[in-house]
Design a protein around this motif. Structure first.
Motif, short mmCIF file in Angstrom:
data_model
loop_
_atom_site.label_atom_id
_atom_site.label_comp_id
_atom_site.label_asym_id
_atom_site.label_seq_id
_atom_site.Cartn_x
_atom_site.Cartn_y
_atom_site.Cartn_z
N UNK A 47 0.84 -1.21 0.00
CA UNK A 47 0.00 0.00 0.00
C UNK A 47 0.88 1.25 0.00
N UNK A 48 1.92 1.24 0.80
CA UNK A 48 2.86 2.37 0.81
C UNK A 48 3.51 2.55 -0.56
N UNK A 49 3.86 1.41 -1.18
CA UNK A 49 4.48 1.47 -2.50
C UNK A 49 3.52 2.07 -3.52
N UNK A 50 2.26 1.69 -3.45
CA UNK A 50 1.28 2.22 -4.39
C UNK A 50 1.13 3.72 -4.21
N UNK A 51 1.20 4.20 -2.99
CA UNK A 51 1.12 5.64 -2.75
C UNK A 51 2.29 6.37 -3.39
N UNK A 52 3.49 5.78 -3.29
CA UNK A 52 4.67 6.38 -3.93
C UNK A 52 4.49 6.39 -5.44
N UNK A 53 3.96 5.29 -5.97
CA UNK A 53 3.74 5.21 -7.43
C UNK A 53 2.75 6.28 -7.88
N UNK A 54 1.72 6.53 -7.08
CA UNK A 54 0.75 7.59 -7.40
C UNK A 54 1.41 8.96 -7.38
N UNK A 55 2.32 9.17 -6.44
CA UNK A 55 3.05 10.44 -6.40
C UNK A 55 3.84 10.64 -7.69
N UNK A 56 4.47 9.56 -8.15
CA UNK A 56 5.21 9.64 -9.40
C UNK A 56 4.30 9.96 -10.58
N UNK A 57 3.12 9.35 -10.60
CA UNK A 57 2.16 9.65 -11.67
C UNK A 57 1.76 11.13 -11.66
N UNK A 58 1.58 11.68 -10.47
CA UNK A 58 1.20 13.09 -10.36
C UNK A 58 2.32 14.00 -10.87
N UNK A 59 3.56 13.64 -10.55
CA UNK A 59 4.69 14.45 -11.04
C UNK A 59 4.80 14.34 -12.56
N UNK A 60 4.62 13.15 -13.10
CA UNK A 60 4.65 12.96 -14.56
C UNK A 60 3.58 13.83 -15.22
N UNK A 61 2.40 13.83 -14.61
CA UNK A 61 1.31 14.65 -15.14
C UNK A 61 1.70 16.13 -15.12
#
Length: 209
Positions: A47-61
């Motif tokens: 779950x923590x990893x998925x949150x980090x992945x979402x942060x990366x998606x937001x930065x990419x956006x």
């Protein structure tokens, strides 16, 4: 400073975004090593990893949004797009493999997984330093050194994968073979994606030095 830069200042926000993206990838790699070394509370860790992945998606956006509204960019638009996509790919493979470990229901990790996770972390630390270097590209040679090290680490990961699969096929449990082979290959693929980022950074350093 050239006439173009004086008339229309280049937007440096991209470098801040790339620094944030590289830091996010390092955070994911750190968590991956923590996960495989201490394979406990796996659901929570994923779950923590998925949150980090979402942060990366937001930065990419944010990077693509910035690209769409910026007329003069400090790098070529194609370079910005390639680098953003390549960094996101690393993050996707780190997250995807962690989720795979949980969904496959494996009960323990092994030395090969730990070695590959550590190689991923070493690679992304080099990438983070190289990304910081493209802000000014005062010393393209240092960026190139980081990229060469990432390529070397990927070769090491290839060897680890090869030995892991050889050992795996000495077992007779077909289900275990399928599960672990997938995990090994995806961990190694993350190092391939690190090499892709290194190649993009190397091209940028050469073109803008």
């Amino acid at each position: 400073m050239g006439i173009k830069e004086w008339v229309i200042p280049q937007d440096k926000a991209f470098f801040d975004l790339f620094d944030r993206m590289a830091q996010t990838v390092v955070s994911a790699a750190d968590l991956l090593v923590e996960l495989v070394e201490n394979f406990e509370n796996v659901k929570e860790q994923c779950h923590r990893m998925k949150q980090i992945e979402h942060q990366g998606d937001e930065i990419s956006h944010e990077i693509y949004e910035q690209l769409n509204r910026t007329f003069i960019t400090p790098l070529e638009p194609e370079e910005i797009s390639r680098l953003a996509s390549a960094l996101d790919d690393i993050l996707d493979y780190i997250d995807g493999t962690a989720q795979q470990m949980y969904s496959y229901g494996i009960t323990e990790t092994d030395d090969s997984m730990i070695q590959l996770a550590k190689l991923i972390r070493l690679s992304v630390v080099e990438i983070e330093k190289a990304v910081a270097g493209i802000r000014t590209i005062k010393n393209p040679g240092l960026i190139e050194e980081r990229c060469i090290e990432v390529n070397r680490l990927e070769n090491v990961a290839d060897n680890v994968l090869g030995h892991a699969i050889m050992d795996l096929f000495k077992t007779e449990d077909a289900i275990t073979i399928i599960k672990l082979k997938d995990i090994y290959e995806n961990l190694e693929m993350a190092t391939d994606k690190c090499e892709d980022v290194a190649n993009v950074l190397s091209d940028i350093a050469i073109r803008h030095s």
